[in-house]
Design a protein around this motif. Structure first.
Motif, PDB file in Angstrom:
ATOM      1  N   THR A  75      14.762  -7.251 -18.097  1.00 15.95           N
ATOM      2  CA  THR A  75      13.639  -6.859 -19.197  1.00 15.95           C
ATOM      3  C   THR A  75      12.755  -7.995 -19.849  1.00 15.95           C
ATOM      4  OG1 THR A  75      14.854  -7.729 -20.849  1.00 15.95           O
ATOM      5  CG2 THR A  75      14.912  -4.891 -20.519  1.00 15.95           C
ATOM      6  N   GLY A  76      13.027  -9.789 -19.178  1.00 15.70           N
ATOM      7  CA  GLY A  76      12.375 -10.670 -19.155  1.00 15.70           C
ATOM      8  C   GLY A  76      11.854 -11.313 -18.632  1.00 15.70           C
ATOM      9  N   ILE A  94      10.664  -4.308 -10.958  1.00 11.71           N
ATOM     10  CA  ILE A  94      11.684  -3.344 -12.079  1.00 11.71           C
ATOM     11  C   ILE A  94      11.937  -4.318 -13.182  1.00 11.71           C
ATOM     12  CG2 ILE A  94      14.461  -3.365 -11.894  1.00 11.71           C
ATOM     13  CD1 ILE A  94      12.887  -1.106 -10.381  1.00 11.71           C
ATOM     14  N   GLU A  95      12.161  -3.191 -14.707  1.00 12.55           N
ATOM     15  CA  GLU A  95      12.229  -3.659 -15.644  1.00 12.55           C
ATOM     16  C   GLU A  95      12.737  -2.564 -16.623  1.00 12.55           C
ATOM     17  OE1 GLU A  95       8.200  -5.241 -17.447  1.00 12.55           O
ATOM     18  OE2 GLU A  95       8.661  -4.181 -18.623  1.00 12.55           O
ATOM     19  N   THR A  96      14.575  -2.516 -16.404  1.00  8.44           N
ATOM     20  CA  THR A  96      14.950  -2.407 -17.601  1.00  8.44           C
ATOM     21  C   THR A  96      16.283  -3.310 -17.914  1.00  8.44           C
ATOM     22  OG1 THR A  96      17.054  -0.480 -17.291  1.00  8.44           O
ATOM     23  CG2 THR A  96      15.881  -1.584 -15.251  1.00  8.44           C
TER      24      THR A  96
ATOM     25  N   GLY B 125      12.066  -9.755 -24.700  1.00 11.55           N
ATOM     26  CA  GLY B 125      11.194  -8.989 -24.098  1.00 11.55           C
ATOM     27  C   GLY B 125       9.980  -9.430 -22.684  1.00 11.55           C
ATOM     28  N   PRO B 126       9.429  -9.078 -21.626  1.00  8.64           N
ATOM     29  CA  PRO B 126       8.013  -9.688 -20.689  1.00  8.64           C
ATOM     30  C   PRO B 126       7.837 -11.219 -21.434  1.00  8.64           C
ATOM     31  CG  PRO B 126       7.688  -7.402 -21.415  1.00  8.64           C
ATOM     32  CD  PRO B 126       8.787  -7.760 -22.150  1.00  8.64           C
ATOM     33  N   ARG B 180       1.455  -0.329 -16.085  1.00 10.60           N
ATOM     34  CA  ARG B 180       2.729  -0.800 -15.747  1.00 10.60           C
ATOM     35  C   ARG B 180       3.430   0.296 -14.780  1.00 10.60           C
ATOM     36  NH1 ARG B 180       6.154  -1.839 -20.974  1.00 10.60           N
ATOM     37  NH2 ARG B 180       7.145  -3.608 -20.009  1.00 10.60           N
ATOM     38  N   THR B 182       5.056   0.390 -10.947  1.00  7.33           N
ATOM     39  CA  THR B 182       4.494   0.664  -9.970  1.00  7.33           C
ATOM     40  C   THR B 182       4.047   1.530  -8.999  1.00  7.33           C
ATOM     41  OG1 THR B 182       7.187   0.845  -9.201  1.00  7.33           O
ATOM     42  CG2 THR B 182       6.096  -1.286  -9.399  1.00  7.33           C
ATOM     43  N   ARG B 184       5.546   3.288  -6.321  1.00  9.91           N
ATOM     44  CA  ARG B 184       7.324   3.634  -6.158  1.00  9.91           C
ATOM     45  C   ARG B 184       8.157   4.136  -7.402  1.00  9.91           C
ATOM     46  NH1 ARG B 184       8.128   5.209  -1.468  1.00  9.91           N
ATOM     47  NH2 ARG B 184       9.589   3.759  -0.334  1.00  9.91           N
ATOM     48  N   GLU B 185       7.630   4.202  -8.808  1.00  5.95           N
ATOM     49  CA  GLU B 185       8.050   4.371  -9.703  1.00  5.95           C
ATOM     50  C   GLU B 185       7.757   5.453  -9.820  1.00  5.95           C
ATOM     51  OE1 GLU B 185       8.930   0.282 -11.683  1.00  5.95           O
ATOM     52  OE2 GLU B 185       7.633   1.254 -12.227  1.00  5.95           O
ATOM     53  N   HIS B 215      14.306   2.444  -9.773  1.00  5.34           N
ATOM     54  CA  HIS B 215      12.554   3.189  -9.769  1.00  5.34           C
ATOM     55  C   HIS B 215      13.176   3.655 -11.242  1.00  5.34           C
ATOM     56  CE1 HIS B 215      11.504   1.370  -6.805  1.00  5.34           C
ATOM     57  NE2 HIS B 215      12.185   1.821  -5.889  1.00  5.34           N
ATOM     58  N   GLN B 217      15.119   4.041 -13.474  1.00  3.16           N
ATOM     59  CA  GLN B 217      14.936   3.624 -15.020  1.00  3.16           C
ATOM     60  C   GLN B 217      14.496   2.494 -15.379  1.00  3.16           C
ATOM     61  OE1 GLN B 217      18.482   4.421 -15.766  1.00  3.16           O
ATOM     62  NE2 GLN B 217      17.822   3.686 -17.400  1.00  3.16           N
ATOM     63  N   SER B 218      13.370   1.979 -14.697  1.00  3.56           N
ATOM     64  CA  SER B 218      12.563   1.270 -14.573  1.00  3.56           C
ATOM     65  C   SER B 218      11.655   2.121 -15.116  1.00  3.56           C
ATOM     66  CB  SER B 218      11.966  -0.161 -13.657  1.00  3.56           C
ATOM     67  OG  SER B 218      11.383  -0.102 -13.396  1.00  3.56           O
ATOM     68  N   HIS B 221      12.457   2.783 -18.989  1.00  2.00           N
ATOM     69  CA  HIS B 221      12.041   2.050 -19.362  1.00  2.00           C
ATOM     70  C   HIS B 221      10.445   1.553 -19.586  1.00  2.00           C
ATOM     71  CE1 HIS B 221      12.981  -1.958 -21.469  1.00  2.00           C
ATOM     72  NE2 HIS B 221      12.181  -2.614 -20.781  1.00  2.00           N
ATOM     73  N   LYS B 222       9.360   1.394 -18.899  1.00  2.00           N
ATOM     74  CA  LYS B 222       8.533   0.627 -18.952  1.00  2.00           C
ATOM     75  C   LYS B 222       7.677   1.752 -19.544  1.00  2.00           C
ATOM     76  CE  LYS B 222       7.841  -1.537 -14.627  1.00  2.00           C
ATOM     77  NZ  LYS B 222       7.483  -1.666 -13.609  1.00  2.00           N
TER      78      LYS B 222
END
Lengths: 213, 246
Positions: A75-76, A94-96, B125-126, B180, B182, B184-185, B215, B217-218, B221-222
Motif C-alpha cells: 500500500t506504500g 500491486i497495491e493491497t 498510504g502511497p 490507477r 493496470t 491486467r487488473e 490482481h 485484490q489490488s 483496494h484501488k
C-alpha cells in the motif's frame, strides 16, 4: 531464531541493524555484483528510510546475524513500483494491504555452514522463510511478492515454499532477475516445517519491550 | 448467514461516504458487524502542497475522550507512540504497560468501559500518509485469539477503506480510479464480471490463479471496495470495464 523489528525502532537494535546492512553489502555487492549503493560497508537504500519490517536470523550460540530480509506493505512505496517497474514488460503495480513485498533476502554463508536443521538443511534459510510466513500470517497477509535472482529460485524451492515466477528480466545486467509470488498459508508453513524438522515457531518469544515515557 | 448479510450491508454503504458523519456511521456499523466494543480511526493529516486535514472518528464515550485529553495521554499512549506506520497490527496485550502513566491509562480505560482487548491496525498510504485504526473488545483471551484470526483480514481491508474515505474528507484530491487500474487488473475484473472464477480467468489469460487473485485484490483496494462483487459493480458503474461488449 528470528528477531523482528521495524525501521523506526532500529535504534533499539543497533547491533542487529548494523550487521544486517553489512551482510547485505557482502551479499548484493560482493557476491551477486548487483548495482547497490554501499557506504562505510553498509548497504542502505531509500526503502530503509520507509520504516520497513526487518526479520533477522540470529545465531543462538554466538548471537551473530546469520541472515535477514525486509518487508514493505504494497500500500506504500515499494521497490517493485519505484525501482524495478521499468525493467519488466507487464506493469505489476500491486497495491493491497493483503500483499507484502519481500526484498534483500540474505544469508551469511560462513555462519550458514555450521547452522543446520534437524533434517540437515540450512537453518538460516528456513528460519527466514518460516519466520516470514509466520509474521505475514499475524498481519492477515495472504501473499508475498519478492524480487530475486536465479540462484534463490532453487533455494526457495528446496525449502518447500516455492514462489510462483510471474515475471523475469535480463535488462538488469548479467543475471536474470525474477518477480515471484508466495502464498501465505498454514499449508505453506507446514510444508516448510516438514522439510526442516523445525516444528515450532522460529520467532523470538519475548520481544524486548520498549520503555515508553 | 447473518454475518455475510452484515458484511454486504457494509459494502452497500461504503460508496456513499462523503462526510465525517457518514464515516462515523460506517465505523459504528463495523463495530456492530464484528461485535466489537469500540473503534477509533485517527489520521494526523498531511502537510505541504496537497494539504489534508486531520480526521478522527472515535466511538468511545465522550467522558473518556475528555479524560484522555485532560490527562494528556496522547503523548504517552503506547498505541500511538508505537503504532504509527508499523507493518504489523499491534495487539494491546503485547504492549509494555509497566511505566506508571501507561498503567494508569489502561487502568482508567477499563473503568470507562473501553474494552479488555485491543488491536491497532497501522495504515500507510502511497504518499507518505499514515493513520491508525484501533478496535477494542470484551472477549476473553482465548476468544480474542480466535476472533483475531478470523477477522484480521477483513479489518485490514476495512482499515484501509476507511483511510481512503478519510483522506477525501480531509480535503485530499478525489481518486482518479481510471488511472490507477493496470490493464491486467481491468482484464481480470472484466472476466470476473461475466462470472468467471479466478481459476477460469487464469486459464483464459494464461496466468496462475494466485496471480489472478492478486490482481483482483489490488483492484479492490484501488477502487476502495470491500469484496469482489463490490469491485466489479463499481468498475462497471465508473465505466472502467465493459463486460457486455467484451
Amino acid at each position: 531464531m528470528i528477531r523482528y523489528f521495524q525501521g523506526r525502532e532500529a535504534h533499539n537494535f543497533p547491533y542487529e541493524t548494523d550487521e544486517m546492512f553489512r551482510l547485505r553489502a557482502r551479499q548484493f555487492r560482493d557476491r551477486l555484483n548487483w548495482n547497490v549503493k554501499v557506504e562505510a560497508g553498509c548497504e542502505i537504500d531509500e526503502f530503509d528510510r520507509m520504516n520497513p519490517l526487518y526479520l533477522v536470523s540470529v545465531d543462538e550460540e554466538s548471537g551473530e546475524v546469520a541472515g535477514c530480509l525486509r518487508f514493505l506493505s504494497t500500500t506504500g512505496p515499494t521497490m517493485m513500483k519505484r525501482v524495478f517497474d521499468q525493467y519488466f514488460d507487464q506493469p505489476f503495480d500491486i497495491e493491497t494491504p493483503l500483499v507484502w513485498e519481500c526484498t534483500r533476502f540474505s544469508v551469511e554463508p560462513l555462519i550458514a555452514k555450521r547452522r543446520v536443521t534437524p533434517t540437515g538443511l540450512c537453518k538460516t534459510t528456513f528460519e527466514l522463510m518460516q519466520g516470514g510466513c509466520e509474521v505475514a500470517m499475524m498481519a492477515g497477509v495472504e501473499q508475498i511478492v519478492g524480487i530475486f535472482d536465479r540462484f534463490m529460485v532453487r533455494i526457495y524451492r528446496r525449502a518447500g515454499w516455492a514462489p510462483e515466477i510471474i515475471a523475469s528480466t535480463d535488462r538488469l545486467g548479467s543475471d536474470t532477475i525474477f518477480i515471484g509470488l508466495w502464498d501465505v498459508s498454514s499449508a505453506s508453513l507446514r510444508s516448510m516445517r516438514d522439510r526442516s524438522g523445525v516444528m515450532d515457531s522460529v520467532l523470538e518469544e519475548e520481544r524486548p519491550l520498549k520503555a515508553v515515557a | 448467514m447473518e454475518f455475510a448479510d452484515s458484511y454486504s450491508e457494509l459494502t452497500a454503504t461504503v460508496d456513499d461516504i462523503s462526510t465525517l458523519e457518514h464515516l462515523e456511521a460506517f465505523v459504528r456499523k463495523v463495530v456492530g458487524t464484528y461485535e466489537l466494543k469500540h473503534a477509533v480511526y485517527y489520521m494526523p493529516g498531511v502537510s505541504g502542497q496537497n494539504e489534508i486535514k486531520p480526521v478522527a472518528v472515535i466511538t468511545y464515550p465522550p467522558e473518556w475522550v475528555k479524560r484522555y485529553y485532560e490527562a494528556d495521554y496522547l503523548g504517552i499512549d503506547p498505541v500511538v507512540v508505537e503504532g504509527f506506520a508499523n507493518l504489523l497490527p499491534l495487539d494491546w496485550g503485547t504492549l509494555n504497560k509497566r511505566p506508571p502513566r501507561v498503567r494508569q491509562l489502561f487502568g482508567e480505560s477499563v473503568d470507562f468501559g473501553i474494552g479488555r482487548q485491543g488491536m491497532t491496525f497501522p495504515i500507510r498510504g502511497p504518499k507518505g500518509d499514515s493513520a491508525l485504526f484501533s478496535v477494542t473488545s470484551d472477549l476473553s483471551d482465548p476468544e480474542w485469539a480466535a476472533a483475531k484470526k478470523t477477522y484480521i483480514r477483513d479489518l485490514q481491508i476495512l482499515a484501509h477503506t476507511i483511510h481512503a474515505k478519510a483522506l477525501m474528507i480531509g480535503g485530499g484530491k478525489a481518486t482518479d480510479y481510471a488511472a490507477r487500474l493496470t490493464p491486467r487488473e481491468r482484464e481480470c475484473l472484466t472476466w470476473c464480471a461475466v462470472g468467471k472464477t479466478s481459476e477460469d480467468i487464469g486459464t483464459i489469460l494464461g496466468i496462475s490463479e494466485g496471480v489472478v487473485r492478486i490482481h483482483l485484490q489490488s483492484a479492490q483496494h484501488k477502487l476502495d471496495c470491500l469484496n469482489r462483487t463490490h469491485t466489479v459493480a463499481k468498475a462497471i458503474t465508473l465505466k472502467l470495464i465493459f463486460p457486455d461488449i467484451r
